[in-house]
Design an enzyme around this catalytic site. Structure first.
Site, short mmCIF file in Angstrom:
data_model
loop_
_atom_site.label_atom_id
_atom_site.label_comp_id
_atom_site.label_asym_id
_atom_site.label_seq_id
_atom_site.Cartn_x
_atom_site.Cartn_y
_atom_site.Cartn_z
N LYS A 81 0.80 -1.28 0.15
CA LYS A 81 0.07 0.05 -0.12
C LYS A 81 1.08 1.33 -0.14
CE LYS A 81 -3.98 1.92 2.51
NZ LYS A 81 -5.07 1.59 3.59
N SER A 156 -9.88 1.41 2.78
CA SER A 156 -8.90 2.22 2.09
C SER A 156 -7.90 1.12 1.20
CB SER A 156 -8.12 3.36 2.58
OG SER A 156 -7.30 2.95 3.49
N SER A 180 -9.73 -0.81 7.20
CA SER A 180 -9.24 -0.57 5.70
C SER A 180 -8.60 -1.81 5.17
CB SER A 180 -8.33 0.56 5.68
OG SER A 180 -9.09 1.76 5.67
#
Length: 478
Positions: A81, A156, A180
């Site tokens: 990420k 996210s 997330s």
């Protein structure tokens, strides 16, 4: 052969590599081909360096031919990420304010994967500064769900989830502030794990809400998640909140079973889920029962307040953490006649609408005259949630809930309604407020073929038991 390679979990991949049935270069080539096919449609990655990945693979094959012992992540293609600091890639948090920024250090989890010979393919898309539930808030692109390109992959950590779900990476790392990791895992049909707060170092994670943030893996199986978790867990003196104790062994405990383990179905979270998710949760509960677990129902009414408390605490911490992006030290700098005008211009252009919304919410909650009414009250509610979990774990060992009240929604469907978007995390937020571990595991699909995830929650430091439960669900639903 390439499709076969993409189907292997970490254990099978290592067996094939050790038996010289496949080379590490061939593994990376298989994933590169998959990326070339899938990435143009899905948009999971912000940056890729497949040449570097191939060079690392070549070096690993050479080391293996010399009889050297390689790490536990050898040959494993990893997607990170893009809020994890990396010296080899830009780290943008999907924000214009950090466009092109290359950190001078790696996040601890990045170094730990490298120490175990994991091969990083690139950095994945996310909601800007991890603020969102759909990966629509990125400054660069919208990531799409591999099961339906008109739907979101969750957020996210939607880029990492989509990369793993579409077999463009074997492992993804994400961050979980309010769900997330787990929510996108559920919406894309994979496993997502949030450890106990402090179990995994946050050093090198671009902070959103420091008392809530946690890093964890996204994988295709519970076994793979357990292995990656073992690799990244452990004390780190550079993180003041890191637990100073030995990490639990997870892989060896998976097959110990759940006989006699008390599992409570959280009815007030089940009631808000769609009928297909409720049915999937009951199937998961039956799988646990068949494995010997003792199933009961429990209501934790205080969890209903978690959403409201979170959206005071998290923006308040965000407004403080994001003050560092001011155009002075690094990142974007817009011109201005004075320092103040430069900062205003930089932050106006650099931050997207959702980040600005949360900064303003947080600043308001911390302002004079409102601090007690909002922030202090929210922290009291957070304590109520923690106490409610403590009481629940007096009568059960694990809790079972939906991960998300719905399956993947359409792109743009909730963009105009922030409250409806925030409700996507109603089942995951409570364990961030409490700091407890939680894990989402696939539990079938709805009538439209969209993945469903169910969530197991445990008390602090219960990762080993949590993985045993998740493995029993996975095995029972095969």
């Amino acid at each position: 052969m390439n499709d076969e390679i993409l189907d292997w979990g970490i254990a099978e991949l290592h067996r094939r590599l050790e038996a010289r049935e496949v080379s590490t270069v061939e593994v990376i080539d298989a994933y590169q081909e998959q990326i070339e096919i899938q990435e143009p449609e899905i948009g999971a990655f912000l940056t890729l360096d497949l040449d570097a990945a191939r060079s690392t693979a070549t070096a690993q094959d050479t080391r293996r031919s010399r009889g050297e012992t390689l790490g536990r992540m050898a040959g494993v293609p990893v997607a990170l990420k893009d809020n994890l600091c990396t010296t080899a890639f830009p780290t943008t948090a999907a924000s214009r304010i950090l466009e092109g920024w290359i950190p001078p250090y790696n996040a601890t989890v990045v170094d730990r994967l490298a120490d175990q010979d994991g091969i990083v393919l690139g950095k994945t898309n996310l909601d800007e500064f991890a603020m969102g539930s759909s990966t629509e808030n990125s400054a660069y692109k919208i990531t799409k769900n591999p099961y339906d390109l008109e739907r979101v992959p969750g957020g996210s950590s939607g880029g990492s989830a989509a990369a793993v779900a579409s077999r463009m990476a074997l492992v993804g790392l994400g961050s979980d502030t309010g769900g997330s990791i787990r929510q996108p895992a559920a919406l894309t049909g994979i496993v997502g794990f949030k450890p106990t707060y402090g179990r995994v170092s946050r050093y090198g994670l671009l902070a959103f809400a420091s008392s809530l943030d946690q890093i964890g893996p996204l994988t295709a199986s519970v076994e793979d998640a357990a292995l990656v978790a073992e690799c990244i867990m452990g004390h780190d003196p550079r993180d003041a909140t890191s637990l100073q104790e030995a990490s639990p062994l997870l892989l060896g405990a998976l097959t110990e079973g759940v006989r006699g383990i008390r599992v409570g179905i959280v009815t007030n979270l089940v009631e808000i889920a769609s009928p297909s998710i409720q049915a999937a949760l009951l199937r998961a509960a039956d799988a646990l029962a068949q494995a010997g677990a003792l199933i009961s129902e429990i209501s934790i009414d205080e969890l209903a307040f978690g959403l409201a408390a979170y959206y005071v605490v998290a923006p308040a911490e965000a407004s403080s953490n994001l003050a560092r992006y001011d155009g002075v030290r690094y990142g974007l700098r817009e011109p201005g006649a004075t320092v103040e005008e430069m900062m205003i211009a930089t932050r106006t252009k650099g931050f997207g609408p959702e980040v600005k919304r949360r900064i303003m919410l947080g600043t308001y909650a911390l302002s004079a005259g409102y601090y007690d009414a909002f922030y202090v009250t929210a922290q009291r509610v957070r304590s109520l949630v923690r106490s409610a979990f403590d009481r629940a774990y007096e009568s059960v060992d694990l809790l079972l809930t939906p991960t998300s009240p719905t399956t993947a929604f359409r792109i743009g469907e909730r963009s105009a309604d922030p409250v409806e978007m925030y409700r996507s995390d109603i089942c995951t937020i409570p364990s961030n407020l409490s700091g407890d571990p939680a894990l989402s595991v696939p539990a079938g699909a709805d009538p439209d073929g969209l993945p469903i995830g169910v969530q197991l929650l445990g008390p602090p430091r219960s990762e080993q038991l949590l993985f045993r439960g998740a493995y029993a669900v996975e095995e029972g639903l095969r």
